[in-house]
Structure formats: C-alpha cells, structure tokens
Design a protein around this motif. Structure first.
Motif: not given
Length: 326
Positions: A38, A98-99, A102, A255, A260, A294, A296-299, A303
C-alpha cells in the motif's frame, strides 16, 4: 499479463495522475501506493530484505525488527509473511489504528511507544526500544531504514529512472522526506544522470530534518524528530515545509475528485503547489510529485471531521470548493 508468486514481486507503478484539469498547472502525481504493501515503502523493504539475505544476516531463527511510523511496517509485514519469518514493528501512538491492524493481520507483532523522548521525540524512543530488543536477544535483525543504503538505492534504481523515462524533460520533481530514502535516491539519480530537473524536498512543519525547530506532528509518514543519517541537504535545490492542516485540506481536495490519498501525499501536493505559486507565475513548468501512499488507512484521522477539528482546528476543514490552486 503479469503473474507473480510473492507479493514483493510487484511494487512499481507507471500510473500518473494529471492534475491540470483540477489545478490549472502541469503537475503530475506518480502513484506509488498500488501494491500489496500500500505504499512506496515496498521498494525499500524489498531491497533491504534482499540485501540482508544475500549478506547472510537473516537465518532460520532470525526475528526481523524495525522502527516505523506505519508504511514501512506494513511493507515488511507483507514480505515477512510471504517469506515465513517473524517480524516486530516498533511504532508510536501516532500510527493509524488501521495500519497497526493491517500489520497484525499479516502476523506481525506491533509494539507501540507512548512517550516521546524530550529531545528526539517519538522516533528516538522507538529507536531506543529497537536497540534494547537487539541487545537482549541476538535473534533480532534490525535493517535500520534510517541508515541503510539500500533504502535510497532502491529509488535510485527504480523511482527516479521511472520518472525520467515518462517525463524526460521534467522541470521540477517534488518528493516528501521521512527517512529521506526516496528523496535522496531520486536526487542522486537526477544529478548523476545529467538531468536538469530541480529536486524540491517537501517536509512537514515540526520536523527537524532541515534544521527547523521541533514541533508536534500528528500525521505519520513525513518529517522526523531526529535528522535522518542519510539525508544530504546539498542534493536538493529547495525545501518546502507544509503545515499539517494544509496537508489534510489537500487530501480532501483530491478526495472530492474521487482520489483518496494518504496524508503524505497531501503534504507533497500541497508543498508542490505552494512552491509553484512562488516560482511559476506563468504556469509554464512541467512538474511531478511522488505520492507515497493511498488514503484508506487515514479514514479515522485525515478524513474524520471530528479528529481534524479537534487536533488541527476548523481551518483544516475549509471546503474543497474554496481552493483555487493559486
């Protein structure tokens, strides 16, 4: 058709996004987050592990250990899982949930430090723990991304040549600085190849990498509390320091157009636009910026409106429609 047998066999990207329709400048984003890790860190991780294996540093009993704010930790988790050896990532509380999840899903052990060192910040605390683990157990093998020549060499051999192959006449390239591996490798290649491209380093405000005062940083990725050993400031034509609120806002500008990206990418694009606004009044320069990851791990952070408002204030939530690209 491309067929692979292990995830580290694919980590490059020839995908560029043209931001001219959005920003009115010839600025292209090189997307480096489209791989199993990622992020662009897959390049350095694969190179460092391969070198350690060739040198005989890794044995059947070895436990890989590394300090990471997130992306390299995920990349090493992918490779360690693929090769079947254990990996321990030492990170800090700024690492996205999220990181960390993962890395754990990939089988890694994640150790989180809570208190920053009074002088070297979280990075110094993380490095101290890594050194202690290695001293206490000889099975631990530390690749040391901060001083490992394979870190910058990976980008000397891949990222920079990829840019010049696609944009042989590029005027300026913007690259974020964390460990400085990507920026150092690219800058050295541009210099050695005879390219006339200017290399501009993009750093986060609060980072000490370019001898600025240390300050709080909430978004992992770029910046450092301890100057990276491999960083050679003479390689760069200029440096831009970006407030985290600007990085968040740029992420949201992108975004809003369906792209994103991660916090590091928001920092680099924001820094690129700030530099171009000062140095390219005629909007005639061709520019490329490197996108490390990208979004996704910053939602839960970049974000998340509540997180942004609480940590960076309402200015970071200014609507994307207010952005004029100037």
């Amino acid at each position: 058709m491309t067929i692979i047998t292990s995830p580290q066999e694919t980590f490059g990207s020839d995908l560029y996004i043209d931001l001219r329709p959005m920003l009115g400048r010839e600025l292209y984003v090189k997307c480096e987050g489209l791989n199993f890790g990622g992020s662009i860190k897959m390049k350095a991780a694969a190179a460092m592990v391969a070198a350690a294996e060739c040198a005989g540093s890794m044995t059947a009993d070895s436990v890989l250990v590394e300090s990471s704010s997130g992306n390299l930790g995920v990349a090493l988790s992918v490779i360690a899982a693929s090769k079947g050896f254990p990996f321990t990532c030492v990170t800090d509380r700024r690492c996205n949930d999220l990181t960390a999840a993962t890395m754990r899903a990939l089988g890694a052990t994640v150790l989180v430090v809570d208190e920053p060192h009074p002088e070297g910040g979280f990075l110094k605390t993380r490095l101290d723990l890594v050194r202690r683990l290695c001293a206490e157990d000889e099975r631990y093998v530390w690749l040391n991304q901060y001083a490992n020549v394979e870190n910058w060499r990976a980008h000397y051999e891949t990222t920079a040549p990829e840019i010049l192959k696609t944009f042989p006449n590029v005027d300026v390239v913007f690259i974020g600085v964390g460990t400085s591996g990507t920026a150092t490798g690219c800058a050295r290649y541009f210099r050695d190849s005879g390219s006339t491209a200017r290399t501009v380093a993009v750093d986060a405000e609060g980072s000490v990498s370019f001898d600025r005062p240390a300050g709080p940083r909430l978004i992992p990725g770029l910046g450092a509390g301890v100057r990276p050993p491999m960083l050679d400031v003479a390689l760069f034509d200029d440096v831009v320091h970006v407030p985290e609120s600007d990085a968040v806002r740029m992420c949201r500008v992108l975004s809003a157009r369906g792209m994103l990206f991660g916090g590091s990418t928001g920092t680099v694009v924001s820094g690129a636009l700030a530099w171009l606004a000062r140095h390219d009044a005629k909007r005639s320069l061709q520019a490329v910026c490197v996108s490390p990851d990208m979004g996704d791990r910053y939602l839960d952070t970049v974000y998340n409106d509540e997180w942004v408002h609480a940590h960076l204030g309402p200015g970071a939530l200014r609507p994307a429609s207010d952005f004029d690209g100037s």
